[in-house]
Write a protein that holds these residues in place. Structure first.
Motif, PDB file in Angstrom:
ATOM      1  N   THR A 154       0.803  -1.216   0.000  1.00  0.00           N
ATOM      2  CA  THR A 154       0.000   0.000   0.000  1.00  0.00           C
ATOM      3  C   THR A 154       0.836   1.266   0.000  1.00  0.00           C
ATOM      4  O   THR A 154       0.430   2.271  -0.569  1.00  0.00           O
ATOM      5  CB  THR A 154      -0.978   0.028   1.194  1.00  0.00           C
ATOM      6  N   ALA A 155       1.995   1.253   0.624  1.00  0.00           N
ATOM      7  CA  ALA A 155       2.853   2.439   0.649  1.00  0.00           C
ATOM      8  C   ALA A 155       3.627   2.594  -0.648  1.00  0.00           C
ATOM      9  O   ALA A 155       4.292   3.596  -0.847  1.00  0.00           O
ATOM     10  CB  ALA A 155       3.832   2.359   1.816  1.00  0.00           C
ATOM     11  N   ARG A 156       3.524   1.628  -1.509  1.00  0.00           N
ATOM     12  CA  ARG A 156       4.337   1.634  -2.715  1.00  0.00           C
ATOM     13  C   ARG A 156       3.636   2.217  -3.940  1.00  0.00           C
ATOM     14  O   ARG A 156       4.254   2.390  -4.975  1.00  0.00           O
ATOM     15  CB  ARG A 156       4.816   0.220  -3.010  1.00  0.00           C
ATOM     16  N   TYR A 157       2.371   2.502  -3.860  1.00  0.00           N
ATOM     17  CA  TYR A 157       1.624   3.040  -4.992  1.00  0.00           C
ATOM     18  C   TYR A 157       1.303   4.504  -4.772  1.00  0.00           C
ATOM     19  O   TYR A 157       0.955   4.905  -3.667  1.00  0.00           O
ATOM     20  CB  TYR A 157       0.309   2.280  -5.191  1.00  0.00           C
ATOM     21  N   ARG A 158       1.373   5.271  -5.838  1.00  0.00           N
ATOM     22  CA  ARG A 158       0.941   6.661  -5.818  1.00  0.00           C
ATOM     23  C   ARG A 158       0.232   6.941  -7.137  1.00  0.00           C
ATOM     24  O   ARG A 158       0.587   6.384  -8.182  1.00  0.00           O
ATOM     25  CB  ARG A 158       2.116   7.635  -5.710  1.00  0.00           C
ATOM     26  N   ALA A 159      -0.711   7.850  -7.075  1.00  0.00           N
ATOM     27  CA  ALA A 159      -1.345   8.309  -8.304  1.00  0.00           C
ATOM     28  C   ALA A 159      -0.289   9.010  -9.155  1.00  0.00           C
ATOM     29  O   ALA A 159       0.699   9.540  -8.635  1.00  0.00           O
ATOM     30  CB  ALA A 159      -2.487   9.264  -7.972  1.00  0.00           C
ATOM     31  N   ARG A 160      -0.498   9.018 -10.434  1.00  0.00           N
ATOM     32  CA  ARG A 160       0.466   9.629 -11.342  1.00  0.00           C
ATOM     33  C   ARG A 160       0.627  11.128 -11.103  1.00  0.00           C
ATOM     34  O   ARG A 160       1.672  11.699 -11.385  1.00  0.00           O
ATOM     35  CB  ARG A 160       0.035   9.372 -12.792  1.00  0.00           C
TER      36      ARG A 160
END
Length: 181
Positions: A81-87
């Protein structure tokens, strides 16, 4: 720069290479899951620069994925979960689109970047990142970057360091690609 239907300025540039980049990342089998080698590389980025946060970031057409992550408390969130970010969160998409390193010693000094969601949501105040350039396709696959919650005088030495480290990581990715093709 582009504008949405309401005429509001969008800070993240349009990415026409996203689909090609996503295909290349799948082909190289990177940017799809956390990888211990990339986590270790992020640890090295943080150690060399003295930054509290460091990432190996791969960007497809819709999101960013930190395949390598260093945080001050060591929380890499195994669930991802900490590894994804919106573009549109952060500065790495700008580095990918520009294909050039970016140094922001204090993001508040740059109107184009000061309004980015990571400033308010995460307290990011400084950024140093370089693109991961794929010699085979000419695509920028992502970035290596470090961030801090305080302004940082990265200077020319920081710029040279992050560019060198990006080149080192791309050698690893290139070797991986050579094994696949």
């Amino acid at each position: 720069m582009t504008y949405d239907a309401t005429g509001r300025l969008l800070l993240t540039p349009v990415d026409r290479e996203g689909p090609d980049r996503a295909r290349r990342l799948r082909r190289l089998d990177v940017g799809l899951r956390p990888e211990p080698a990339f986590d270790l590389f992020a640890d090295r980025l943080a150690d060399v620069t003295g930054a509290p946060y460091a990432m190996v970031n791969f960007i497809d057409g819709t999101r960013q994925f930190f395949a390598g992550l260093h945080t001050p408390d060591g929380d890499r969130r195994g669930d991802g979960t900490a590894r994804y970010r919106a573009r549109d969160h952060g500065y790495c998409p700008h580095v990918v689109m520009r294909r050039k390193a970016l140094v922001l010693e204090d993001v508040r000094d740059y109107p184009r970047f000061a309004g980015n969601p990571v400033v308010d949501e995460s307290g990011i105040r400084s950024y140093l990142g370089a693109p991961l350039l794929d010699d085979c396709t000419g695509l920028a696959l992502g970035t290596v970057c470090v961030v801090d919650t305080a302004p940082r005088p990265w200077g020319r030495a920081g710029l040279a360091t992050i560019k060198t480290l990006a080149g080192e990581l791309m050698e690893v990715v290139r070797r991986r690609g050579d094994l696949i093709t």
